[in-house]
Design an enzyme around this catalytic site. Structure first.
Site, PDB file in Angstrom:
ATOM      1  N   LYS A 190     -81.760 -82.720  40.041  1.00 27.32           N
ATOM      2  CA  LYS A 190     -81.673 -82.800  38.592  1.00 27.32           C
ATOM      3  C   LYS A 190     -80.425 -82.026  38.136  1.00 27.32           C
ATOM      4  O   LYS A 190     -79.990 -81.140  38.876  1.00 27.32           O
ATOM      5  CB  LYS A 190     -82.938 -82.265  37.947  1.00 27.32           C
ATOM      6  CG  LYS A 190     -82.990 -80.743  37.811  1.00 27.32           C
ATOM      7  CD  LYS A 190     -84.021 -80.310  36.816  1.00 27.32           C
ATOM      8  CE  LYS A 190     -83.670 -78.966  36.242  1.00 27.32           C
ATOM      9  NZ  LYS A 190     -84.567 -78.364  35.329  1.00 27.32           N
ATOM     10  N   HIS A 223     -88.893 -80.902  41.525  1.00 24.55           N
ATOM     11  CA  HIS A 223     -89.639 -80.036  42.444  1.00 24.55           C
ATOM     12  C   HIS A 223     -91.047 -79.737  41.937  1.00 24.55           C
ATOM     13  O   HIS A 223     -91.904 -79.325  42.713  1.00 24.55           O
ATOM     14  CB  HIS A 223     -88.866 -78.754  42.772  1.00 24.55           C
ATOM     15  CG  HIS A 223     -88.771 -77.795  41.645  1.00 24.55           C
ATOM     16  ND1 HIS A 223     -87.788 -77.844  40.701  1.00 24.55           N
ATOM     17  CD2 HIS A 223     -89.552 -76.751  41.311  1.00 24.55           C
ATOM     18  CE1 HIS A 223     -87.970 -76.876  39.834  1.00 24.55           C
ATOM     19  NE2 HIS A 223     -89.035 -76.190  40.173  1.00 24.55           N
ATOM     20  N   LYS A 226     -95.301 -79.323  44.107  1.00 32.01           N
ATOM     21  CA  LYS A 226     -96.214 -78.179  44.065  1.00 32.01           C
ATOM     22  C   LYS A 226     -97.604 -78.596  44.531  1.00 32.01           C
ATOM     23  O   LYS A 226     -98.074 -79.683  44.210  1.00 32.01           O
ATOM     24  CB  LYS A 226     -96.283 -77.600  42.650  1.00 32.01           C
ATOM     25  CG  LYS A 226     -95.012 -76.853  42.277  1.00 32.01           C
ATOM     26  CD  LYS A 226     -95.142 -76.222  40.917  1.00 32.01           C
ATOM     27  CE  LYS A 226     -93.893 -75.453  40.559  1.00 32.01           C
ATOM     28  NZ  LYS A 226     -93.716 -74.252  41.379  1.00 32.01           N
ATOM     29  N   GLU A 237     -91.110 -69.217  30.505  1.00 29.89           N
ATOM     30  CA  GLU A 237     -90.266 -68.381  31.364  1.00 29.89           C
ATOM     31  C   GLU A 237     -90.013 -67.053  30.667  1.00 29.89           C
ATOM     32  O   GLU A 237     -89.937 -67.010  29.435  1.00 29.89           O
ATOM     33  CB  GLU A 237     -88.924 -69.065  31.619  1.00 29.89           C
ATOM     34  CG  GLU A 237     -89.031 -70.387  32.344  1.00 29.89           C
ATOM     35  CD  GLU A 237     -87.658 -71.009  32.534  1.00 29.89           C
ATOM     36  OE1 GLU A 237     -87.099 -70.877  33.627  1.00 29.89           O
ATOM     37  OE2 GLU A 237     -87.133 -71.600  31.577  1.00 29.89           O
ATOM     38  N   ASP A 284     -83.699 -79.973  29.708  1.00 36.50           N
ATOM     39  CA  ASP A 284     -83.849 -79.167  30.915  1.00 36.50           C
ATOM     40  C   ASP A 284     -85.280 -79.213  31.461  1.00 36.50           C
ATOM     41  O   ASP A 284     -85.481 -79.155  32.669  1.00 36.50           O
ATOM     42  CB  ASP A 284     -83.461 -77.718  30.592  1.00 36.50           C
ATOM     43  CG  ASP A 284     -83.204 -76.896  31.844  1.00 36.50           C
ATOM     44  OD1 ASP A 284     -82.525 -77.424  32.749  1.00 36.50           O
ATOM     45  OD2 ASP A 284     -83.683 -75.752  31.924  1.00 36.50           O
ATOM     46  N   HIS A 289     -89.680 -82.337  34.189  1.00 39.18           N
ATOM     47  CA  HIS A 289     -90.878 -81.685  34.718  1.00 39.18           C
ATOM     48  C   HIS A 289     -92.115 -81.934  33.856  1.00 39.18           C
ATOM     49  O   HIS A 289     -93.179 -82.282  34.354  1.00 39.18           O
ATOM     50  CB  HIS A 289     -90.680 -80.165  34.805  1.00 39.18           C
ATOM     51  CG  HIS A 289     -89.459 -79.759  35.560  1.00 39.18           C
ATOM     52  ND1 HIS A 289     -89.112 -80.309  36.766  1.00 39.18           N
ATOM     53  CD2 HIS A 289     -88.498 -78.849  35.287  1.00 39.18           C
ATOM     54  CE1 HIS A 289     -88.000 -79.751  37.202  1.00 39.18           C
ATOM     55  NE2 HIS A 289     -87.605 -78.860  36.322  1.00 39.18           N
ATOM     56  N   LYS A 311     -87.776 -70.140  26.965  1.00 41.84           N
ATOM     57  CA  LYS A 311     -87.231 -69.005  27.697  1.00 41.84           C
ATOM     58  C   LYS A 311     -87.522 -67.734  26.917  1.00 41.84           C
ATOM     59  O   LYS A 311     -87.762 -67.779  25.720  1.00 41.84           O
ATOM     60  CB  LYS A 311     -85.725 -69.175  27.872  1.00 41.84           C
ATOM     61  CG  LYS A 311     -85.386 -70.360  28.769  1.00 41.84           C
ATOM     62  CD  LYS A 311     -83.952 -70.343  29.176  1.00 41.84           C
ATOM     63  CE  LYS A 311     -83.688 -71.401  30.232  1.00 41.84           C
ATOM     64  NZ  LYS A 311     -84.327 -71.119  31.515  1.00 41.84           N
TER      65      LYS A 311
HETATM   66  P1  NAP Z   1     -73.814 -74.126  42.892  1.00 40.76           P
HETATM   67  O1  NAP Z   1     -74.373 -72.812  43.291  1.00 40.76           O
HETATM   68  O2  NAP Z   1     -72.710 -74.184  41.894  1.00 40.76           O
HETATM   69  O3  NAP Z   1     -73.312 -74.825  44.232  1.00 40.76           O
HETATM   70  C1  NAP Z   1     -72.544 -75.988  44.224  1.00 40.76           C
HETATM   71  C2  NAP Z   1     -72.230 -76.400  45.657  1.00 40.76           C
HETATM   72  O4  NAP Z   1     -71.413 -77.551  45.609  1.00 40.76           O
HETATM   73  C3  NAP Z   1     -71.508 -75.348  46.439  1.00 40.76           C
HETATM   74  O5  NAP Z   1     -71.943 -75.383  47.774  1.00 40.76           O
HETATM   75  C4  NAP Z   1     -70.063 -75.823  46.366  1.00 40.76           C
HETATM   76  O6  NAP Z   1     -69.430 -75.322  47.499  1.00 40.76           O
HETATM   77  C5  NAP Z   1     -70.275 -77.328  46.430  1.00 40.76           C
HETATM   78  N1  NAP Z   1     -69.172 -78.081  45.844  1.00 40.76           N
HETATM   79  C6  NAP Z   1     -68.620 -77.926  44.619  1.00 40.76           C
HETATM   80  N2  NAP Z   1     -67.633 -78.816  44.442  1.00 40.76           N
HETATM   81  C7  NAP Z   1     -67.569 -79.546  45.578  1.00 40.76           C
HETATM   82  C8  NAP Z   1     -66.761 -80.615  46.009  1.00 40.76           C
HETATM   83  N3  NAP Z   1     -65.786 -81.120  45.249  1.00 40.76           N
HETATM   84  N4  NAP Z   1     -66.991 -81.134  47.237  1.00 40.76           N
HETATM   85  C9  NAP Z   1     -67.953 -80.632  48.030  1.00 40.76           C
HETATM   86  N5  NAP Z   1     -68.757 -79.621  47.679  1.00 40.76           N
HETATM   87  C10 NAP Z   1     -68.553 -79.086  46.467  1.00 40.76           C
HETATM   88  O7  NAP Z   1     -74.919 -75.117  42.369  1.00 40.76           O
HETATM   89  P2  NAP Z   1     -76.470 -75.088  42.700  1.00 40.76           P
HETATM   90  O8  NAP Z   1     -77.155 -74.154  41.777  1.00 40.76           O
HETATM   91  O9  NAP Z   1     -76.666 -74.905  44.173  1.00 40.76           O
HETATM   92  O10 NAP Z   1     -76.918 -76.550  42.249  1.00 40.76           O
HETATM   93  C11 NAP Z   1     -76.682 -77.698  43.030  1.00 40.76           C
HETATM   94  C12 NAP Z   1     -77.364 -78.885  42.361  1.00 40.76           C
HETATM   95  O11 NAP Z   1     -78.755 -78.630  42.300  1.00 40.76           O
HETATM   96  C13 NAP Z   1     -76.925 -79.126  40.915  1.00 40.76           C
HETATM   97  O12 NAP Z   1     -76.993 -80.509  40.648  1.00 40.76           O
HETATM   98  C14 NAP Z   1     -77.993 -78.419  40.101  1.00 40.76           C
HETATM   99  O13 NAP Z   1     -78.124 -78.960  38.819  1.00 40.76           O
HETATM  100  C15 NAP Z   1     -79.201 -78.690  40.956  1.00 40.76           C
HETATM  101  N6  NAP Z   1     -80.285 -77.722  40.787  1.00 40.76           N
HETATM  102  C16 NAP Z   1     -80.114 -76.419  41.103  1.00 40.76           C
HETATM  103  C17 NAP Z   1     -81.155 -75.528  40.960  1.00 40.76           C
HETATM  104  C18 NAP Z   1     -81.019 -74.080  41.342  1.00 40.76           C
HETATM  105  O14 NAP Z   1     -82.014 -73.371  41.275  1.00 40.76           O
HETATM  106  N7  NAP Z   1     -79.873 -73.610  41.733  1.00 40.76           N
HETATM  107  C19 NAP Z   1     -82.398 -75.979  40.479  1.00 40.76           C
HETATM  108  C20 NAP Z   1     -82.551 -77.323  40.166  1.00 40.76           C
HETATM  109  C21 NAP Z   1     -81.495 -78.182  40.326  1.00 40.76           C
HETATM  110  P3  NAP Z   1     -67.841 -75.125  47.625  1.00 40.76           P
HETATM  111  O15 NAP Z   1     -67.397 -74.349  46.441  1.00 40.76           O
HETATM  112  O16 NAP Z   1     -67.705 -74.427  48.926  1.00 40.76           O
HETATM  113  O17 NAP Z   1     -67.283 -76.491  47.664  1.00 40.76           O
END
Ligand code: NAP
Length: 483
Positions: A147, A177, A181, A215, A234, A239, A330
């Site tokens: 998402k 996710h 659950k 939250e 969001d 969800h 939140k």
């Molecule tokens: P993040 O911490 O910003 O990580 C982004 C990842 O993408 C990093 O590994 C980055 O690594 C890689 N990346 C960025 N640009 C890239 C490119 N051009 N080519 C290849 N890799 C690239 O984001 P995140 O929180 O993990 O979230 C990832 C996804 O999951 C998003 O769609 C977010 O909306 C979703 N999501 C996250 C959460 C959460 O709890 N974090 C929850 C629900 C959904 P490099 O900089 O090394 O390339």
């Protein structure tokens, strides 16, 4: 009770975004737990991919640190080094040309291929395109997308169309996710594997339903993203609508991905458009810790809601006349996600009015502790006459299923294993996502086209006063927010 581990087939799982927050906090620790549980086959490969240039050894160290940090309290870390041997890494820019041949060389024929897009949605199309162009993915591959899936109907349609150029619907796993659950799945078990509730599960016997996702955190470091999103995009569109669907849907003919998703889709399509008085938006202010939405997002003019409460009506035979109240926000008093089904009171009381029966409630708790409570009226113990008292019949899954719940898989673990098994039941289908946006788009559009500001609410409270009135005017009240 020890849960049965059903092994999955040999697989190569590629995690795009392996250096990111989600991979560190959820995906890698989740895979490790499945490894410890004996579910990951001996030659499975987990291939990290991101732009960061590093080799396998460096990625393994990064994964080790992440798993150590984010593993659960009861997790056994003694097998971590063995697990790390399954990890590989390829430096790839989703928008570039380098690295793809290296990735292709790692992928083995004859095993399940899954590609987890744990990157910003703007990159989904680039990755899908390159997987196809380089002949890395084929008709048997699966992709997992995170998402947010679009920010409105138009963008969700465009994203579906982009993915559909390279993958069939049965290859696309859209993660929500919440559906992974334990309790959410138990909701289906409780409804459809017992005779007890289903006869009462309709407007004749259910007074109303409340779905709360509260939250305690504010927008944190996600201020810029959140301010362009808000609580409806969001939380509600994905969800909360999924939870609503599972409560409201008809029994599917079989526990089969499309049968379940067909029934959920019918619920979304039966949602009545919201009336202006059926929605309350809020923004947190003046927290004792100094938190203030407008400061947190660094936008003094922001009209984005950090809280929303809705009164939702479902226009079908089963639910006509039974409102579903949804609220999420939140900086609220406690962190809790729960569904409360309030049954109607008995039509006639044979007891004194003051001690008369109150409504039964089925409380389905999703977090922090998963479980269900059913409140029933019983006689107050002792010789004080026939006085009634309401007590919960408590079923905490951690107690019922043993080991303080530590052997209960996290949602991500379960969902990733479902991807490898090829089971889409707990993933959203493209038409479901689009239908959900079709319902929320007018709510968002009307607001964004107006000038009204969200109701302020104190950080650490239960939300805006107006949200209390949403129920008071129906002679109902919200269940107290508590963890
Ligand atoms: P993040 O911490 O910003 O990580 C982004 C990842 O993408 C990093 O590994 C980055 O690594 C890689 N990346 C960025 N640009 C890239 C490119 N051009 N080519 C290849 N890799 C690239 O984001 P995140 O929180 O993990 O979230 C990832 C996804 O999951 C998003 O769609 C977010 O909306 C979703 N999501 C996250 C959460 C959460 O709890 N974090 C929850 C629900 C959904 P490099 O900089 O090394 O390339």
């Amino acid at each position: 009770m020890v849960s049965r581990i059903i092994p999955v087939d040999e697989f190569d799982l590629v995690i795009f975004g392996a250096t990111g927050d989600l991979a560190h906090r959820k995906i890698l620790p989740g895979l490790y737990r499945r490894y410890v549980a004996g579910q990951v086959p001996p030659s499975a490969q987990i291939i990290g991919a991101a732009r960061t240039k590093q080799d396998d050894a460096a990625f393994r160290l990064e994964a080790k640190a992440a798993i150590t940090e984010f593993a659960g309290k009861g997790d056994d870390l003694s097998q971590l080094d063995d697990f790390l041997n399954h990890l590989r890494y390829v430096a790839i820019d989703a928008r570039g040309t380098d690295g793809w041949d290296g990735l292709k060389a790692l992928i083995r024929p004859g095993v399940v291929h899954a590609f987890y897009f744990s990157v910003a949605p703007a990159l989904f199309g680039d990755i899908a395109q390159r997987l196809a162009d380089h002949g890395i993915a084929d008709a048997n591959s699966r992709i997992v997308v995170e998402k947010p899936f679009g920010r409105d109907l138009a963008t969700a349609r465009a994203l579906n169309a982009t993915l559909a150029q390279h993958f069939a619907e049965n290859q696309i796993y859209r993660i929500d996710h919440y559906l992974g659950k334990e309790t959410v799945q138990n909701l289906m078990a409780v409804r459809f594997a017992n005779m007890l509730f289903e006869p009462l599960w309709n407007a004749q016997y259910v007074d109303h339903v409340q779905i709360t996702v509260a939250e305690t955190v504010g927008v944190g470091g996600r201020g810029e993203y959140y301010d362009h999103s808000g609580a409806i995009r969001d939380m509600v569109q994905n969800h909360m609508m999924q939870l609503l669907c599972l409560i409201a849907m008809e029994p599917p003919y079989h526990f089969d991905p499309d049968a379940v998703r067909d029934e959920k889709l019918k619920v979304i399509r039966a949602l009545e458009p919201l009336l202006p008085g059926d929605i309350v938006r809020g923004q947190y202010r003046d927290g004792v810790d100094g938190s203030d939405y407008l400061k947190d997002v660094d936008n003094p003019d922001s009209r984005t809601e950090s809280y929303v409460a809705l009164k939702v009506r479902i226009a079908n035979w089963r639910w006509s006349g039974t409102p579903f109240y949804l609220r999420t926000g939140k900086k609220l008093r406690a962190r809790t996600s729960e569904i409360v089904v309030t049954f109607k009171a008995p039509p006639h009381s044979i007891f004194d009015e003051s001690d008369g029966p109150r409504s039964n409630q089925l409380v389905i708790k999703l977090q922090p502790n998963e479980g269900m409570d059913l409140t029933v009226m019983i006689k107050e113990p002792g010789p004080g006459g026939m006085r009634l008292v309401q007590v919960p019949l408590d079923m905490s899954f951690a107690d019922a299923l043993g080991a303080n719940g530590t052997d209960m898989p996290d949602a991500y673990e379960r969902l990733i294993m479902d991807v490898i098994r090829g089971n889409q039941t707990l993933f959203m289908r493209g038409d479901e996502v689009e239908a959900a946006w079709a319902w929320t788009d007018p709510i968002i559009g009307d607001w964004e086209g107006g000038t009204k500001r969200p109701e302020p609410y104190d950080a650490g409270s239960s939300g805006p006063e107006e949200a209390l009135r949403l129920l008071h005017r129906d002679n109902r009240r919200w269940r107290e927010i508590r963890s």
